[in-house]
Design a protein around this motif. Structure first.
Motif, short mmCIF file in Angstrom:
data_model
loop_
_atom_site.label_atom_id
_atom_site.label_comp_id
_atom_site.label_asym_id
_atom_site.label_seq_id
_atom_site.Cartn_x
_atom_site.Cartn_y
_atom_site.Cartn_z
N GLU A 1 0.85 -1.29 0.01
CA GLU A 1 0.00 0.05 0.01
C GLU A 1 0.86 1.28 -0.02
O GLU A 1 2.03 1.16 0.47
N LEU A 2 0.41 2.40 -0.63
CA LEU A 2 1.12 3.37 -0.63
C LEU A 2 0.12 4.81 -0.45
O LEU A 2 -0.84 4.84 -1.28
N TYR A 3 0.44 5.53 0.25
CA TYR A 3 -0.64 6.70 0.62
C TYR A 3 -0.05 8.04 0.56
O TYR A 3 1.18 8.00 1.09
N ASP A 4 -0.43 9.26 0.02
CA ASP A 4 0.22 10.43 0.10
C ASP A 4 -0.64 11.42 0.87
O ASP A 4 -1.65 11.83 0.49
N TYR A 5 -0.12 11.99 2.02
CA TYR A 5 -0.86 12.71 2.94
C TYR A 5 -0.98 14.04 2.40
O TYR A 5 -1.95 14.97 3.19
N GLU A 6 -0.11 14.51 1.53
CA GLU A 6 -0.28 15.62 1.25
C GLU A 6 -1.58 16.00 0.26
O GLU A 6 -2.09 17.08 0.14
N LYS A 7 -1.74 15.02 -0.61
CA LYS A 7 -2.61 15.01 -1.61
C LYS A 7 -4.02 14.39 -1.16
O LYS A 7 -5.16 14.37 -1.83
#
Length: 471
Positions: free
Chosen positions: A430-436
């Motif tokens: 899994e990969l998540y981008d907390y800025e976007k």
């Protein structure tokens, strides 16, 4: 969540300035960072916020595993779960590592008086004295001796109490802690006082005035209440602690929790946080009144985060942000005030406290001291925080949180980080981008635009595993 404080107070004896710092170690069960110090404008926590205003706020702190036993075992020993081998709520720390030296035990070995009140370790991980070898003072199990509910006869998720704070278990924790502070104030030895509050852990049983702070008509549900798109099916959980442990919720996972029930849970959690904030204020006020504050480091932390309806989940038990992220605040003097988004984790607490107290640290801890960060000498002390959580019979998910992203790698066949990494055992990522995408709505691990980010984080994860291998 974690706070350390050391302010000046005029009543302190001159001789105490040459003593090692006292430690007031305040643990708060299931506390997530919904505090004014973290920008929350709904939940009322004036005492914690006052402490934080004179301290250093770690905005990107994470637990080692988002459930009480493993998380507390790691913070108390400075070792990760794959070393302690505490991944559940039944294994005793010393049945696996009989000679491990806990944080209060190490302070004890260095001449401190050490005393536990309330919940410090998870009771299922230690003996009945909260790990008796760690303490010079006998443990007082206030929860076992006193009823939690007042009128309810079934084990339900909440009760509105009509009794004073002092008659509750956590009110008694504050009272007992203050009694010990008065005792320590008359003695010359440095002390390590561990004060553990049980709320806001379920059930939400607190006095009515705290419920009244949050009228039910003002409670709103999270905007995003779905599983992240593209996430492995086992990465979330069906609120099993709530459904399996409380009579007012069905055990049938296919039955949705009603909106009314969800709002009552959120109201109860908010009320419980404000209740505990008041108890914390009583203990800190007593420390001030006794003139002990100048030579005392205060530590306030919660053992992990808590899902409040996000991703359609309640409680903890995941590798997602709302579960692993735990407030961490140090207030340790006028030269250590500020905030940072640098990744930190609970294994860093042990060496940090030792440095702040002026006690030499052992060399076998998994964490590192955060003092250089608190003093503004560096912008970060590590590239990522590492959390983990088991799933099904054979899977372990390791999640790596840096300043902007989270990469999670799910390993099968009972892989552990102290084994050589085997790419064939990767079950999912899994990969998540907390800025976007701060709400984690989509797993980005297969997105072409994130290929480089994913490859870089995966390489860092594999390098981390390499450092953990048992030779």
């Amino acid at each position: 969540m974690f706070i350390i404080s050391c302010d000046n107070k005029s009543g302190k004896k001159e001789g105490a300035k040459n003593q090692p710092k006292n430690i007031l170690f305040i643990a708060v069960d299931d506390l997530k960072p919904i505090l004014g110090a973290y920008g929350n404008t709904v939940v009322k926590t004036p005492n914690i916020d006052k402490l934080a205003a004179n301290g250093f706020v770690l905005e990107n702190n994470h637990c080692q595993q988002a459930v009480c036993g493993p998380s507390r075992a790691s913070i108390m020993t400075g070792k990760r779960p794959d070393y302690t081998k505490i991944w559940d709520l039944k294994t005793h720390i010393r049945s696996i590592n009989p000679d491990i030296v806990t944080m209060p035990q190490y302070f004890k070995q260095n001449g401190y008086q050490t005393a536990p009140v309330g919940k410090i370790f998870d009771f299922r991980s230690v003996d009945r004295q909260q790990d008796s070898i760690s303490w010079t003072h006998r443990y007082a199990n206030l929860k076992r001796k006193n009823k939690e509910y007042v009128n309810e006869t079934t084990h339900i998720s909440y009760e509105v109490l009509h009794i004073p704070d002092s008659a509750t278990v956590d009110g008694m924790v504050a009272t007992r802690s203050n009694h010990l502070l008065r005792k320590f104030s008359k003695e010359k030895k440095s002390f390590f006082l561990a004060t553990g509050f049980h709320k806001p852990h379920l059930p939400f049983v607190v006095p009515e005035k705290y419920w009244d702070m949050y009228p039910i008509e003002t409670i709103t549900l999270p905007e995003f209440q779905k599983t992240p798109e593209g996430a492995p099916y086992y990465a979330t959980q069906p609120s099993w602690e709530l459904r399996g442990g409380y009579a007012d919720f069905t055990k049938d996972y296919s039955v949705p929790i009603s909106e009314a029930k969800q709002k009552k849970l959120i109201q109860g959690y908010y009320a419980s946080v404000s209740f505990i904030d008041t108890q914390i204020g009583l203990v800190i006020d007593e420390l001030d009144r006794l003139g002990l504050r100048e030579n005392t480091v205060i530590v306030l932390w919660g053992d992990h985060g808590w899902h409040l309806g996000d991703h359609n989940m309640y409680c903890k038990h995941t590798n997602y942000e709302q579960s692993t992220r735990s407030p961490l605040i140090f207030s340790a003097g006028k030269d250590k005030i500020g905030k940072s988004n640098s990744p930190t984790e609970f294994v860093d607490v042990y060496p940090t406290l030792l440095e702040l107290a002026g006690v030499k640290s052992p060399e076998n801890l998994d964490g590192i001291s955060l003092v250089p960060l608190l003093e503004g000498k560096v912008e970060k002390v590590k590239d990522f925080a590492v959390s983990q959580f088991p799933r099904e019979d054979d899977k372990m998910g390791y999640t790596f949180r840096n300043k902007t992203h989270r990469y999670t790698i799910w390993m099968k066949d009972n892989f552990r980080s102290n084994q050589p990494f085997d790419a064939s055992l990767v079950d999912a990522e899994e990969l998540y981008d907390y800025e976007k995408d701060p709400k984690e709505t989509k797993n980005l691990v297969k997105e072409e635009a994130y290929k480089t980010v994913k490859e870089d984080l995966k390489a860092q994860a594999i390098a981390f595993f390499k450092t953990q291998e048992v030779k």
